[in-house]
Design a protein around this motif. Sequence first.
Motif, mmCIF file in Angstrom:
data_model
loop_
_atom_site.group_PDB
_atom_site.id
_atom_site.type_symbol
_atom_site.label_atom_id
_atom_site.label_comp_id
_atom_site.label_asym_id
_atom_site.label_seq_id
_atom_site.Cartn_x
_atom_site.Cartn_y
_atom_site.Cartn_z
ATOM 1 N N ARG A 10 -11.212 2.285 -2.049
ATOM 2 C CA ARG A 10 -11.266 2.527 -0.600
ATOM 3 C C ARG A 10 -9.926 2.177 0.038
ATOM 4 N N PHE A 11 -9.312 1.089 -0.448
ATOM 5 C CA PHE A 11 -7.993 0.702 0.057
ATOM 6 C C PHE A 11 -6.984 1.819 -0.176
ATOM 7 N N ARG A 12 -6.972 2.372 -1.368
ATOM 8 C CA ARG A 12 -6.014 3.435 -1.691
ATOM 9 C C ARG A 12 -6.280 4.702 -0.890
ATOM 10 N N THR A 13 -7.549 4.966 -0.623
ATOM 11 C CA THR A 13 -7.914 6.197 0.084
ATOM 12 C C THR A 13 -7.775 6.071 1.599
ATOM 13 N N ASP A 14 -8.241 4.943 2.143
ATOM 14 C CA ASP A 14 -8.350 4.815 3.591
ATOM 15 C C ASP A 14 -7.218 4.001 4.237
ATOM 16 N N ILE A 15 -6.780 2.948 3.567
ATOM 17 C CA ILE A 15 -5.825 2.020 4.187
ATOM 18 C C ILE A 15 -4.388 2.302 3.756
ATOM 19 N N TRP A 16 -4.192 2.539 2.474
ATOM 20 C CA TRP A 16 -2.838 2.728 1.964
ATOM 21 C C TRP A 16 -2.059 3.833 2.681
ATOM 22 N N PRO A 17 -2.658 4.992 2.929
ATOM 23 C CA PRO A 17 -1.883 6.033 3.614
ATOM 24 C C PRO A 17 -1.359 5.585 4.978
ATOM 25 N N GLU A 18 -2.143 4.786 5.702
ATOM 26 C CA GLU A 18 -1.701 4.325 7.019
ATOM 27 C C GLU A 18 -0.694 3.192 6.932
ATOM 28 N N GLU A 19 -0.812 2.360 5.901
ATOM 29 C CA GLU A 19 0.033 1.175 5.779
ATOM 30 C C GLU A 19 1.188 1.360 4.789
ATOM 31 N N ARG A 20 1.297 2.538 4.202
ATOM 32 C CA ARG A 20 2.274 2.750 3.133
ATOM 33 C C ARG A 20 3.695 2.414 3.579
ATOM 34 N N ARG A 21 4.071 2.889 4.764
ATOM 35 C CA ARG A 21 5.441 2.645 5.224
ATOM 36 C C ARG A 21 5.705 1.148 5.370
ATOM 37 N N ARG A 22 4.721 0.402 5.891
ATOM 38 C CA ARG A 22 4.915 -1.033 6.048
ATOM 39 C C ARG A 22 5.094 -1.714 4.694
ATOM 40 N N GLU A 24 6.185 -0.347 1.947
ATOM 41 C CA GLU A 24 7.478 0.057 1.385
ATOM 42 C C GLU A 24 8.617 -0.735 2.026
ATOM 43 N N GLU A 25 8.563 -0.925 3.341
ATOM 44 C CA GLU A 25 9.591 -1.717 4.029
ATOM 45 C C GLU A 25 9.576 -3.166 3.552
ATOM 46 N N LEU A 26 8.366 -3.720 3.374
ATOM 47 C CA LEU A 26 8.262 -5.096 2.895
ATOM 48 C C LEU A 26 8.788 -5.242 1.476
ATOM 49 N N SER A 27 8.600 -4.205 0.660
ATOM 50 C CA SER A 27 9.086 -4.282 -0.719
ATOM 51 C C SER A 27 10.607 -4.230 -0.785
ATOM 52 N N ILE A 28 11.224 -3.583 0.189
ATOM 53 C CA ILE A 28 12.687 -3.470 0.205
ATOM 54 C C ILE A 28 13.328 -4.662 0.920
ATOM 55 N N GLY A 54 -1.752 -8.191 9.679
ATOM 56 C CA GLY A 54 -1.421 -7.179 8.699
ATOM 57 C C GLY A 54 -0.544 -7.732 7.586
ATOM 58 N N PRO A 55 -0.203 -6.895 6.604
ATOM 59 C CA PRO A 55 0.645 -7.318 5.500
ATOM 60 C C PRO A 55 1.987 -7.860 6.008
ATOM 61 N N GLY A 56 2.412 -8.975 5.445
ATOM 62 C CA GLY A 56 3.714 -9.535 5.773
ATOM 63 C C GLY A 56 3.740 -10.464 6.967
#
Length: 202
Positions: A10-22, A24-28, A54-56
């Motif tokens: 569910r995270f990959r389907t529902d949440i990840w698409p909306e939070e992906r940019r965040r 990715e920014e946190l990983s960099i 949220g994350p971070g």
Amino acid sequence: MDRLLEGYRRFRTDIWPEERRRYEELSIAGQEPHTLVIACSDSRVDPATVFDAGPGELFVVRNVAGLVPPYEPDKNYHGTSAALEYGVRVLKIRRVVVLGHAQCGGVRAMVEGSPAEARDFVEPWIAMARSALMQERPAGDLEALLTEYEVKIVRLSLDNLMTFPWIAEAVAAGTLALHGYRFGIHTGVLSRLEGDRLVPVT
């Protein structure tokens, strides 16, 4: 595991698409959380959920009863103190929140004694706070007593934070703030510790 993996899907389907940019920014850029939260390990009190973070955003430390031990640098293992050191001195977080909660099993163990199966590590851990909290046992029924100690344990952890020299220095310099809160599991109400009393957050 099936339930957990379904949650991941569910995270990959529902949440990840909306939070992906965040993410990715946190990983960099790496993490730059603004707040360090010390909370109980209780499964009903998740700081990220309570604060809708949220994350971070939060650097979270969880242990039995959400305790902060006093500053004791030695050769023993100090997970909570290590997290404080990293959060305050390396990540430069701006505030530390001690998050207590209602119906805390760790606080109950301080009053009634640890379960027989939890004497290797839980008992010495909570004994650290028991001696400070229970010098005088107030009159009253057990539930009222437990609520009082749930507040006192937040105050104790805030006091213990100030025994860390680099925390006391940052507080004095105005670069770090310390806050105490208690979450009511049954009511969903978050209360702020002001002195020795709780004020509901509105």
